[in-house]
Design an enzyme around this catalytic site. Structure first.
Site, PDB file in Angstrom:
ATOM      1  N   VAL A 231       0.791  -1.257   0.032  1.00 48.89           N
ATOM      2  CA  VAL A 231       0.211   0.047  -0.349  1.00 48.89           C
ATOM      3  C   VAL A 231       1.454   1.470  -0.128  1.00 48.89           C
ATOM      4  CG1 VAL A 231      -1.392   1.139   1.141  1.00 48.89           C
ATOM      5  CG2 VAL A 231      -1.898  -1.343   0.612  1.00 48.89           C
ATOM      6  N   VAL A 234       2.574   1.821  -3.004  1.00 47.23           N
ATOM      7  CA  VAL A 234       1.538   2.675  -4.662  1.00 47.23           C
ATOM      8  C   VAL A 234       1.253   3.871  -3.834  1.00 47.23           C
ATOM      9  CG1 VAL A 234      -0.578   2.638  -5.180  1.00 47.23           C
ATOM     10  CG2 VAL A 234       0.652   0.380  -5.378  1.00 47.23           C
ATOM     11  N   GLU A 235       1.254   3.720  -2.610  1.00 46.12           N
ATOM     12  CA  GLU A 235       0.598   5.320  -2.234  1.00 46.12           C
ATOM     13  C   GLU A 235       1.099   6.546  -2.631  1.00 46.12           C
ATOM     14  OE1 GLU A 235      -2.400   6.635  -1.023  1.00 46.12           O
ATOM     15  OE2 GLU A 235      -3.807   4.146  -1.050  1.00 46.12           O
ATOM     16  N   SER A 236       2.681   6.185  -2.022  1.00 43.80           N
ATOM     17  CA  SER A 236       3.192   7.359  -2.108  1.00 43.80           C
ATOM     18  C   SER A 236       5.447   6.833  -3.102  1.00 43.80           C
ATOM     19  CB  SER A 236       4.065   7.733  -0.741  1.00 43.80           C
ATOM     20  OG  SER A 236       4.402   6.392   0.726  1.00 43.80           O
ATOM     21  N   TYR A 320      -6.801   1.558  -8.575  1.00 44.78           N
ATOM     22  CA  TYR A 320      -5.746   1.795  -7.754  1.00 44.78           C
ATOM     23  C   TYR A 320      -5.715   0.361  -6.796  1.00 44.78           C
ATOM     24  CZ  TYR A 320      -5.014   1.518  -2.263  1.00 44.78           C
ATOM     25  OH  TYR A 320      -3.863   1.950  -1.140  1.00 44.78           O
TER      26      TYR A 320
END
Length: 333
Positions: A231, A234-236, A320
Site C-alpha cells: 500500500v 502504491v500510495e507514496s 488502485y
C-alpha cells in the site's frame, strides 16, 4: 435447447467473429477480449490470439473473495428483466452478463460469453461438491449459466420475458467452475492474519524502506506487513513527505480528517503513518472480509464500497486495487 438457447448460442458465435464495443457502465469489452476496468484493449487478431493462448484476463488476483461475496454481489441484480444481449444493468441483463457483472463488482474479470465462462477458474466434479459462488453452466454446447447459492438453488437470468431470480437447479450442469475461494478458506486466511507476525513469517521485506515499521504495525493490528508495504509503495513510493493533489499526506497518504480519526497526530511521521494505515486496513478487512474491497475502501472510503455493493466505478479506485495487489505479489505476499 429451446428458442432462447439457440439465440444465446448464435450470439456467442457472433462474439467470436466480431469485436464489440466497451460497455460504458463497466469498461469491460463485451466480446471475447476482456480487460480489467480502467484499461484498454486492442480488439485485433493479436489480442484475440493472446486471449486464446492463455494471455487473457486474470481472475481472482487477491484470492480473498469468498463464494458468499459472489452470492451477495449477484443478489443485487434480483428483479432485473432478462434482456437478450444486454450488459447494461439499467436496461436488463442476459444470463452471462449477470455472471460477468457479479464478478466484475468484486474486481474479478470474466469473459462475456457463457461458453467461455464455463472454462473459467477450476472444475468442480459434481453438483454435490459445488459451493456458493460457483458458476453453473448448462448444455452442450453451453447456452446458459447461473451462480450457485447452495441447497440446489441458483440465481440466474433465465429467458426473455423473465427476470433475474432465484430458482432450483433444474438439471445437472454440464460444467461447474470455481473462480474464488470458499468462505471457510477466507476465514482461515483471516485467522492466520491475526497471528503474530513472528509466527506468520515476515521475510521478503529485505531492502524495503521502513520494513521494521511495517512488521511492528502488522503485528499490532494483525495485518500482513507485506500488504502494508505494498500500500505504501502504491500510495507514496515510500516517500514520507508525499502530498497528493487532494491533500492526502505522508507514507500512507492519509487525509487529515482520516488521520485524526485514526489517532495520527503527524501523518508525515513514518511510524505514526504506518500504524494509522495498518489500523485502517485492519478495520476494512474485518468489515468487508475481502482484500479487493478492503483496498477499495482504503482508496475511496467504506461508504462508497457499501453504496455500490463492490468496488466503486471510479477510474482511480478501479486502477488502485490491482496496483496494490500486483505490488503485494511482487513482495511475495
Amino acid at each position: 435447447m429451446g428458442v432462447s438457447g439457440v439465440l444465446s448460442r448464435i450470439q456467442e458465435l457472433q462474439g467470436q467473429l466480431t469485436t464489440n464495443p466497451v460497455d460504458p457502465d463497466t469498461n469491460v469489452v463485451s466480446g471475447t477480449v476482456t480487460t480489467r476496468p480502467g484499461t484498454t484493449t486492442d480488439p485485433t487478431f493479436a489480442a484475440l490470439l493472446s486471449d486464446a493462448t492463455g494471455g487473457g484476463p486474470s481472475l481472482d488476483a487477491g484470492g480473498s473473495v469468498s463464494g458468499d461475496d459472489v452470492v451477495t454481489s449477484a443478489k443485487k441484480y434480483l428483479g432485473l428483466p432478462y434482456v437478450f444481449g444486454s450488459t447494461d444493468a439499467n436496461k436488463g441483463l442476459d444470463c452471462s452478463a449477470l455472471v460477468q457483472r457479479t464478478y466484475a463488482d468484486l474486481g474479478i474479470q470474466l469473459p462475456r460469453n457463457s461458453w467461455e465462462q464455463a472454462k473459467a477458474g477450476q472444475p468442480v466434479a459434481s453438483l454435490a461438491e459445488a459451493k456458493p459462488g460457483d458458476i453453473l453452466a448448462f448444455g452442450s454446447p453451453v447456452h446458459h449459466v447461473g451462480i450457485y447459492l447452495g441447497d440446489n438453488q441458483m440465481i440466474a437470468a433465465p429467458k426473455t420475458g423473465d427476470h433475474v431470480k432465484i430458482q432450483k437447479v433444474y438439471e445437472e450442469p454440464t460444467h461447474i467452475r470455481r473462480v474464488v475461494t470458499d468462505a471457510a478458506a477466507v476465514a482461515a486466511q483471516n485467522m492466520a492474519a491475526l497471528r503474530p507476525a513472528a509466527l506468520r513469517g515476515t521475510g521478503g521485506l529485505d531492502g524495503v524502506p521502513y520494513a521494521d515499521l511495517f512488521v511492528q504495525a502488522g503485528t499490532k493490528y494483525g495485518v500482513s506487513p507485506k500488504l502494508l508495504a505494498a500500500v505504501a509503495k502504491v500510495e507514496s513510493g515510500y516517500n514520507p513527505q508525499a502530498v497528493s493533489k487532494v491533500g492526502a499526506r505522508g507514507l500512507m497518504q492519509l487525509m487529515p480528517s482520516t488521520a485524526k480519526g485514526l489517532g495520527v497526530d503527524d501523518a508525515f511521521d513514518p511510524e505514526q503513518a504506518i500504524l494509522g494505515g495498518a489500523k485502517l486496513l485492519a478495520h476494512n478487512l474485518h468489515e468487508f472480509k475481502s482484500l479487493p474491497l478492503a483496498l477499495a475502501a482504503y482508496n475511496a472510503g467504506g461508504g462508497a464500497v457499501k453504496k455500490y455493493g463492490g468496488i466503486p466505478p471510479y477510474a482511480e479506485t478501479q486502477a488502485y486495487v490491482p496496483k496494490v495487489q500486483n505490488a503485494l505479489a511482487a513482495l511475495g505476499g
